[in-house]
Write an enzyme that holds these catalytic residues in place. Structure first.
Site, PDB file in Angstrom:
ATOM      1  N   GLY A  49       0.794  -1.275  -0.037  1.00 21.86           N
ATOM      2  CA  GLY A  49       0.022  -0.175  -0.047  1.00 21.86           C
ATOM      3  C   GLY A  49       0.709   1.180  -0.134  1.00 21.86           C
ATOM      4  O   GLY A  49       1.873   1.080   0.126  1.00 21.86           O
ATOM      5  N   ASP A  50       0.189   2.500  -0.169  1.00 24.53           N
ATOM      6  CA  ASP A  50       0.782   3.475  -0.138  1.00 24.53           C
ATOM      7  C   ASP A  50       1.798   3.791  -1.340  1.00 24.53           C
ATOM      8  O   ASP A  50       2.803   4.492  -1.220  1.00 24.53           O
ATOM      9  CB  ASP A  50       1.768   3.912   1.454  1.00 24.53           C
ATOM     10  CG  ASP A  50       0.826   3.553   2.350  1.00 24.53           C
ATOM     11  OD1 ASP A  50      -0.366   4.044   2.562  1.00 24.53           O
ATOM     12  OD2 ASP A  50       1.248   2.615   3.322  1.00 24.53           O
ATOM     13  N   GLY A  52       1.109   5.278  -4.296  1.00 30.41           N
ATOM     14  CA  GLY A  52       0.745   6.171  -4.799  1.00 30.41           C
ATOM     15  C   GLY A  52      -0.393   5.990  -5.856  1.00 30.41           C
ATOM     16  O   GLY A  52      -0.453   6.579  -7.012  1.00 30.41           O
ATOM     17  N   HIS A  78      -6.379   7.780  -0.221  1.00 26.83           N
ATOM     18  CA  HIS A  78      -5.754   8.095  -1.283  1.00 26.83           C
ATOM     19  C   HIS A  78      -5.683   9.598  -1.438  1.00 26.83           C
ATOM     20  O   HIS A  78      -6.769  10.565  -0.992  1.00 26.83           O
ATOM     21  CB  HIS A  78      -6.488   7.929  -2.537  1.00 26.83           C
ATOM     22  CG  HIS A  78      -6.478   6.343  -3.109  1.00 26.83           C
ATOM     23  ND1 HIS A  78      -7.480   5.848  -3.785  1.00 26.83           N
ATOM     24  CD2 HIS A  78      -5.786   5.339  -2.303  1.00 26.83           C
ATOM     25  CE1 HIS A  78      -6.800   4.512  -3.892  1.00 26.83           C
ATOM     26  NE2 HIS A  78      -6.072   4.301  -3.022  1.00 26.83           N
ATOM     27  N   ARG A 186     -22.376 -14.287   8.479  1.00 22.37           N
ATOM     28  CA  ARG A 186     -23.769 -14.273   7.823  1.00 22.37           C
ATOM     29  C   ARG A 186     -24.500 -13.352   8.928  1.00 22.37           C
ATOM     30  O   ARG A 186     -25.716 -13.637   9.014  1.00 22.37           O
ATOM     31  CB  ARG A 186     -24.463 -15.303   7.683  1.00 22.37           C
ATOM     32  CG  ARG A 186     -23.835 -15.898   6.279  1.00 22.37           C
ATOM     33  CD  ARG A 186     -23.727 -17.451   6.095  1.00 22.37           C
ATOM     34  NE  ARG A 186     -22.998 -18.033   7.086  1.00 22.37           N
ATOM     35  CZ  ARG A 186     -22.755 -19.558   7.200  1.00 22.37           C
ATOM     36  NH1 ARG A 186     -23.374 -20.116   6.099  1.00 22.37           N
ATOM     37  NH2 ARG A 186     -22.101 -20.001   7.968  1.00 22.37           N
ATOM     38  N   THR A 340      -3.454   6.585   9.144  1.00 23.44           N
ATOM     39  CA  THR A 340      -3.319   6.255  10.352  1.00 23.44           C
ATOM     40  C   THR A 340      -2.326   7.478  11.079  1.00 23.44           C
ATOM     41  O   THR A 340      -2.327   7.534  12.507  1.00 23.44           O
ATOM     42  CB  THR A 340      -2.634   5.142  10.649  1.00 23.44           C
ATOM     43  OG1 THR A 340      -1.454   5.052   9.684  1.00 23.44           O
ATOM     44  CG2 THR A 340      -3.463   3.999  10.281  1.00 23.44           C
ATOM     45  N   GLY A 341      -1.541   8.283  10.253  1.00 20.11           N
ATOM     46  CA  GLY A 341      -0.601   9.328  10.671  1.00 20.11           C
ATOM     47  C   GLY A 341       0.603   8.497  11.110  1.00 20.11           C
ATOM     48  O   GLY A 341       1.427   9.251  12.035  1.00 20.11           O
ATOM     49  N   ARG A 342       0.764   7.221  10.835  1.00 22.06           N
ATOM     50  CA  ARG A 342       2.078   6.772  11.452  1.00 22.06           C
ATOM     51  C   ARG A 342       3.074   6.511  10.719  1.00 22.06           C
ATOM     52  O   ARG A 342       2.988   6.705   9.275  1.00 22.06           O
ATOM     53  CB  ARG A 342       1.583   4.970  11.550  1.00 22.06           C
ATOM     54  CG  ARG A 342       0.597   4.656  12.696  1.00 22.06           C
ATOM     55  CD  ARG A 342       0.228   3.199  12.796  1.00 22.06           C
ATOM     56  NE  ARG A 342      -0.306   2.610  11.687  1.00 22.06           N
ATOM     57  CZ  ARG A 342      -0.886   1.540  11.704  1.00 22.06           C
ATOM     58  NH1 ARG A 342      -0.942   0.632  12.592  1.00 22.06           N
ATOM     59  NH2 ARG A 342      -1.611   0.980  10.752  1.00 22.06           N
ATOM     60  N   GLY A 452       6.719   8.313 -11.945  1.00 17.76           N
ATOM     61  CA  GLY A 452       6.286   9.504 -11.027  1.00 17.76           C
ATOM     62  C   GLY A 452       7.626  10.169 -10.456  1.00 17.76           C
ATOM     63  O   GLY A 452       8.579   9.537  -9.872  1.00 17.76           O
TER      64      GLY A 452
END
Length: 464
Positions: A49-50, A52, A78, A186, A340-342, A452
């Site tokens: 993840g992260d 871009g 995102h 369920r 999360t700001g982590r 990028g």
């Protein structure tokens, strides 16, 4: 008018039927193979993840007609920058910034309704890119609902894991795991339940709440307050039968349909570094089950790869650099989680891991992001093989303990020690940066379509 639209649909259906019939010599007609219909373009994370993905989606959404989310919830994040305005998306498909786009939240997504409205309103205040979002958002009636108590349960479970095993999973505490658990057990509630009979919905909600209360006695649930919140906001105009909606989109007039994956391959519930994973399938299979569409409608599958590797939270990370290289990548890349700001853990690019993601997803091309972060390094390492007990292994280990013991074999490539942020074509990149890109392509056997070199839309170099 609605009647004209219905007539138009009838004409399209008649044309399709005519296309599918061939006439035998005896005058009988028979249906030949059906038309596949429109293909969807898929953007998926190839690491933890992260990578871009938001930027790649933003680029492709410029001329898309429809943008979809197929799995996960508001545990995703995102960030998209448009005209110096920074938008943060968690549940809404980020392509909704394009005023011509219809955004679709599929059945595989789990939706925290207060979070959805809050996010839309917050982004509305930031700039004009989200005007009229309510008329452009479609929600599948089969999507499961995340309640406030799922989020509270997520926090309690993490606390218990910490106390019992000395380590938690590092979840975002957004209730994602508990709601997917309820779905599998369920006992979950869906958007269609909320809109059908509110009395019946309330009973089932209360029953679910009491189940959680008996499991977690410390849990405080404001049953009436939450039901009141769910009753107030009208969802009706946005909700459709997702399968029928998707089928019409695929088999109607030509359309550019984009699917933005949340999370990434190594966080997939089946293929990720289990148990330190998310609760959904964030690989290509999740696109079909999460939107209700056949595999034959999957077109291009773009893997988004960061030019180095990062991971949020705990779990094995073979190429991690617990040293000044890791710190440099962290600070230069501003590696802090959107949701999360982590701080993110950082390491060299791991091609064993990307190859594994490619085996599962079948990437047709790659977007390589944040190449500019490597600009200051005199040399750059790339992980190309894993050794376990002195032997090179041909696969990516499933077991966490084995993965912790992996010894990464690196190739060292020369750095370019040049600022690449102004480059707008491949030829404008320094020679060693070009070689780095070509090395990745050759090793994976997948072409790099974008590179990028900065935050803005303009800093995505397109190669073909």
């Amino acid at each position: 008018s609605e009647r004209e639209r219905e007539r138009e649909r009838e004409r399209e259906r008649a044309a399709l039927t005519e296309q599918h019939r061939s006439h035998g010599e005896d005058g009988t007609s028979r249906v030949t193979s059906p038309r596949v219909g429109n293909k969807v373009t898929v953007v998926l994370g190839a690491q933890w993840g992260d990578e871009g993905k938001g930027k790649v989606v933003d680029l492709l959404a410029q001329d898309a007609d429809m943008v979809c989310r197929c799995q996960g919830g508001n545990n995703a994040g995102h960030t998209v920058v448009v005209d110096s305005v920074e938008y943060d998306f968690h549940l809404l498909p980020s392509g909704i910034i394009n005023p011509k786009v219809t955004a679709f939240i599929g059945n595989g997504v789990v939706i925290h309704l207060p979070g959805l409205f809050e996010e839309a309103e917050k982004n509305m205040r930031k700039g004009k890119g989200l005007e009229g979002w309510e008329s452009r958002l479609i929600i599948s009636d089969r999507a499961h609902i995340v309640f406030d108590f799922h989020q509270a349960v997520d926090g309690v479970q993490e606390q218990e894991r910490q106390q019992q095993a000395g380590k938690n999973l590092g979840t975002t505490k957004k209730g994602i795991g508990p709601v997917y658990s309820a779905k599998a057990a369920r006992s979950g509630l869906r958007i269609c339940d909320l809109l059908a009979d509110f009395q019946e919905f309330s009973e089932r909600f209360k029953h679910l709440a009491s189940q959680y209360k008996s499991m977690y006695p410390s849990l405080e649930i404001d049953v009436d307050g939450e039901l009141e919140k769910l009753k107030v906001r009208s969802l009706d105009p946005m909700v459709r039968d997702g399968v029928f909606f998707m089928y019409e989109a695929l088999h109607g007039p030509p359309k550019k349909i984009l699917v933005e994956g949340a999370n990434a391959a190594l966080l997939d519930i089946d293929f990720g570094t289990y148990p330190f994973v998310t609760s959904s399938n964030c690989t290509v299979g999740g696109v079909c089950t999460g939107l209700g569409m056949p595999p034959q409608n999957v077109g291009e599958v773009y893997g988004v790869v960061k030019a180095y590797t990062t991971r949020v939270g705990i779990g094995a990370f073979p190429a991690e650099q617990n040293n000044e290289i890791g710190e440099l990548l962290q600070s230069r890349g501003k590696e802090v989680g959107v949701t999360t700001g982590r701080k993110r853990r950082c390491g060299w690019l791991d091609l064993v891991l990307i190859k594994y993601a490619h085996m599962i997803n079948g990437f047709t091309a790659i977007a390589l992001t944040k190449l500019d972060i490597l600009d200051v390094l005199p040399e750059i390492k790339v992980g190309v093989a894993y050794k376990v007990d002195g032997e090179i292994i041909p696969h990516f280990p499933a077991n966490q303990e084995v993965l912790q013991k992996v010894e990464v074999q690196y190739e060292t490539l020369p750095g370019w020690k040049t600022d690449t942020s102004a480059a707008r074509t491949f030829d404008e990149l320094p020679e060693n940066a070009q070689k780095y890109v070509c090395y990745i392509e050759d090793h994976l056997g997948v072409p790099v379509k974008w590179i990028g070199v900065g935050k803005s839309r303009e800093s995505m170099i397109q190669l073909f």
